[in-house]
Write a protein that holds these residues in place. Structure first.
Motif, PDB file in Angstrom:
ATOM      1  N   LEU A  52       0.827  -1.235  -0.011  1.00 22.20           N
ATOM      2  CA  LEU A  52       0.116  -0.056  -0.054  1.00 22.20           C
ATOM      3  C   LEU A  52       0.865   1.322  -0.060  1.00 22.20           C
ATOM      4  CD1 LEU A  52      -2.601  -1.288   2.550  1.00 22.20           C
ATOM      5  CD2 LEU A  52      -2.800  -1.266   0.211  1.00 22.20           C
TER       6      LEU A  52
ATOM      7  N   LEU B 234       2.007   4.925   1.186  1.00 19.62           N
ATOM      8  CA  LEU B 234       2.144   5.786   2.602  1.00 19.62           C
ATOM      9  C   LEU B 234       1.153   6.897   2.524  1.00 19.62           C
ATOM     10  CD1 LEU B 234       3.575   6.236   5.187  1.00 19.62           C
ATOM     11  CD2 LEU B 234       5.088   8.085   3.870  1.00 19.62           C
ATOM     12  N   VAL B 235       0.437   7.267   3.554  1.00 20.05           N
ATOM     13  CA  VAL B 235      -0.521   8.163   3.788  1.00 20.05           C
ATOM     14  C   VAL B 235      -0.001   9.365   4.534  1.00 20.05           C
ATOM     15  CG1 VAL B 235      -2.609   6.512   3.282  1.00 20.05           C
ATOM     16  CG2 VAL B 235      -1.608   6.924   5.595  1.00 20.05           C
TER      17      VAL B 235
ATOM     18  N   ASN C  96       3.731   2.732   4.732  1.00 23.81           N
ATOM     19  CA  ASN C  96       2.422   2.009   4.418  1.00 23.81           C
ATOM     20  C   ASN C  96       1.678   2.385   5.614  1.00 23.81           C
ATOM     21  OD1 ASN C  96       2.940  -0.285   6.260  1.00 23.81           O
ATOM     22  ND2 ASN C  96       4.108  -1.100   4.265  1.00 23.81           N
ATOM     23  N   PRO C  97       0.461   1.755   5.698  1.00 23.70           N
ATOM     24  CA  PRO C  97      -0.507   1.774   6.830  1.00 23.70           C
ATOM     25  C   PRO C  97       0.114   1.343   8.102  1.00 23.70           C
ATOM     26  CG  PRO C  97      -1.907   1.359   4.695  1.00 23.70           C
ATOM     27  CD  PRO C  97      -0.388   1.483   4.462  1.00 23.70           C
TER      28      PRO C  97
ATOM     29  N   GLU D 171       5.798   3.591   9.494  1.00 20.44           N
ATOM     30  CA  GLU D 171       5.977   4.672   8.939  1.00 20.44           C
ATOM     31  C   GLU D 171       7.133   4.948   8.023  1.00 20.44           C
ATOM     32  OE1 GLU D 171       7.155   7.035  12.367  1.00 20.44           O
ATOM     33  OE2 GLU D 171       5.302   6.851  13.558  1.00 20.44           O
TER      34      GLU D 171
ATOM     35  N   CYS E 113       6.362   1.347  13.646  1.00 21.57           N
ATOM     36  CA  CYS E 113       5.045   1.139  13.384  1.00 21.57           C
ATOM     37  C   CYS E 113       4.345   2.550  13.296  1.00 21.57           C
ATOM     38  CB  CYS E 113       4.273   0.271  14.305  1.00 21.57           C
ATOM     39  SG  CYS E 113       4.835  -1.428  13.535  1.00 21.57           S
ATOM     40  N   THR E 114       2.955   2.703  12.762  1.00 21.89           N
ATOM     41  CA  THR E 114       2.126   3.713  12.683  1.00 21.89           C
ATOM     42  C   THR E 114       1.186   3.497  14.184  1.00 21.89           C
ATOM     43  OG1 THR E 114       0.611   2.543  11.324  1.00 21.89           O
ATOM     44  CG2 THR E 114       2.002   3.938  10.214  1.00 21.89           C
TER      45      THR E 114
ATOM     46  N   ALA F 165      -1.801   2.773  13.738  1.00 26.55           N
ATOM     47  CA  ALA F 165      -2.985   1.564  13.381  1.00 26.55           C
ATOM     48  C   ALA F 165      -2.378   0.423  12.950  1.00 26.55           C
ATOM     49  CB  ALA F 165      -3.619   2.178  12.257  1.00 26.55           C
ATOM     50  N   GLY F 166      -0.848   0.330  13.091  1.00 25.47           N
ATOM     51  CA  GLY F 166      -0.130  -0.594  12.566  1.00 25.47           C
ATOM     52  C   GLY F 166      -0.412  -2.113  13.363  1.00 25.47           C
TER      53      GLY F 166
ATOM     54  N   ILE G 268      -3.531  -3.540  12.288  1.00 27.84           N
ATOM     55  CA  ILE G 268      -3.757  -3.904  11.096  1.00 27.84           C
ATOM     56  C   ILE G 268      -2.840  -5.288  10.996  1.00 27.84           C
ATOM     57  CG2 ILE G 268      -2.759  -3.633   8.590  1.00 27.84           C
ATOM     58  CD1 ILE G 268      -3.030  -0.816   9.374  1.00 27.84           C
TER      59      ILE G 268
END
Length: 323
Positions: free
Chosen positions: A9, A11-12, A56-57, A60, A278-279, A281-282, A285
């Motif tokens: 995915l 990166l946002v 990616n989600p 970071e 990790c984000t 949300a990592g 997910i």
């Protein structure tokens, strides 16, 4: 250890536009149709961040300045080889970026990832070959060749990438021992034996010509091995090669990869800390996709601290610190 996820995915999260970051460029080696190599080139710059790399989600990204001006004379070259069999693209960006900020040109290699165990068998000799191809590519490139000091070439790797780094540094693989790494009577099994067994793949099917072609690259002057795989099957690097071993967590053996000196140990770390931070949300997910939130470690701050320790040790070594 299968470093990577099925996630591909975008990166946002965006980078901080006020941050001075390394420059970033890309090279592509299409000389082998079946195995094209994508190379991320990191280098010191005074530019501001305009993109983020490797995110990616779940993980970071790392801030970068694509095509920033190169204002230096020729710099030492460091090749970074990702770990495991299914690493995400630019999974070593956190280390590549740190090394570049310290005054090096860093080339992180990304090769096609094997989609089954049979294909993965040959990664043991393909990864060292990838490193040699990337050195060829950078030195021959009309832009980047003049920007690197070809007498100062180092290789840093994680997991299977660390095994490859040691190989091009001159550590010989005991092929007979390696081919038995999944044998029932083996005290320490290879990291992917379960995967191989599930797909009914036997280690003996590894390409013998590829294994025979593993050899030292005379251009490599130093190696950095972070938790190498198959350490019990590797000999020592020659005395004229500088080597730094790093253990994320306490090493299973004090004689891993034939080392004469103990590794730099990060006792609070685990092999998962070779991943990016990790984000938020990592973990959730990962629970949904992989079922293992421990890949994210204790916390984002703890992982950042571990990355800093590793980066400091690597940079000190590259700048002539203890062997």
């Amino acid at each position: 250890m299968k470093f990577g996820l099925s996630l591909i995915l975008i990166l946002v999260a965006g980078p901080s536009l006020s941050q001075t970051v390394p420059g970033l460029a890309h090279l592509l080696d299409t000389s082998e149709d079946a195995r094209p190599l994508s190379v991320s080139i990191w280098y010191p710059s005074e530019a501001k961040a305009s993109t983020s790399v490797g995110g990616n989600p779940v993980f970071e990204g790392v801030a970068a300045a694509p095509n920033a001006e190169f204002t230096h004379s020729a710099l030492p070259l460091v090749i970074v080889s990702h770990g495991g069999l299914r690493s995400a693209t630019d999974s070593g960006a956190w280390l590549s970026s740190s090394i570049a900020r310290a005054g090096f040109v860093v080339a992180e290699v990304d090769a096609p990832h094997p989609d089954n165990a049979a294909a993965a068998l040959n990664e043991i000799w393909q990864r060292p070959r990838d490193i040699r191809r990337v050195i060829d590519l950078v030195l021959a490139d009309t832009t980047w060749g003049p920007r690197v000091n070809e007498t100062m070439v180092s290789v840093a790797g994680f997991a299977l990438g660390a095994t490859a780094a040691l190989s091009v540094g001159g550590a010989e693989l005991d092929v007979a021992s390696y081919l038995r790494s999944c044998a029932p009577d083996r005290k320490q099994h290879g990291p992917d034996c379960g995967w191989f067994a599930a797909q009914r793949v036997n280690m003996s099917a590894t390409n013998p010509d590829g294994l025979a072609g593993m050899a030292r690259d005379p251009r490599v002057t130093s190696v950095i091995a972070i938790n190498p795989e198959y350490p019990e099957d590797l000999g020592s690097v020659p005395a004229d090669i500088r080597k730094l071993s790093i253990s994320l967590g306490k090493p299973e053996s004090t004689s891993a990869d034939g080392q004469q000196t103990p590794p730099f140990v990060v006792p609070q770390a685990s092999i998962f800390d070779a991943f990016a931070v990790c984000t938020l949300a990592g973990p959730e997910i990962l629970m949904e996709e992989e079922g293992d939130a421990s890949i994210c470690g204790v916390s984002s701050d703890a992982r950042r601290a571990i990355h800093q320790d590793v980066s400091d040790a690597v940079i000190s070594f590259l700048n002539g610190g203890a062997k």
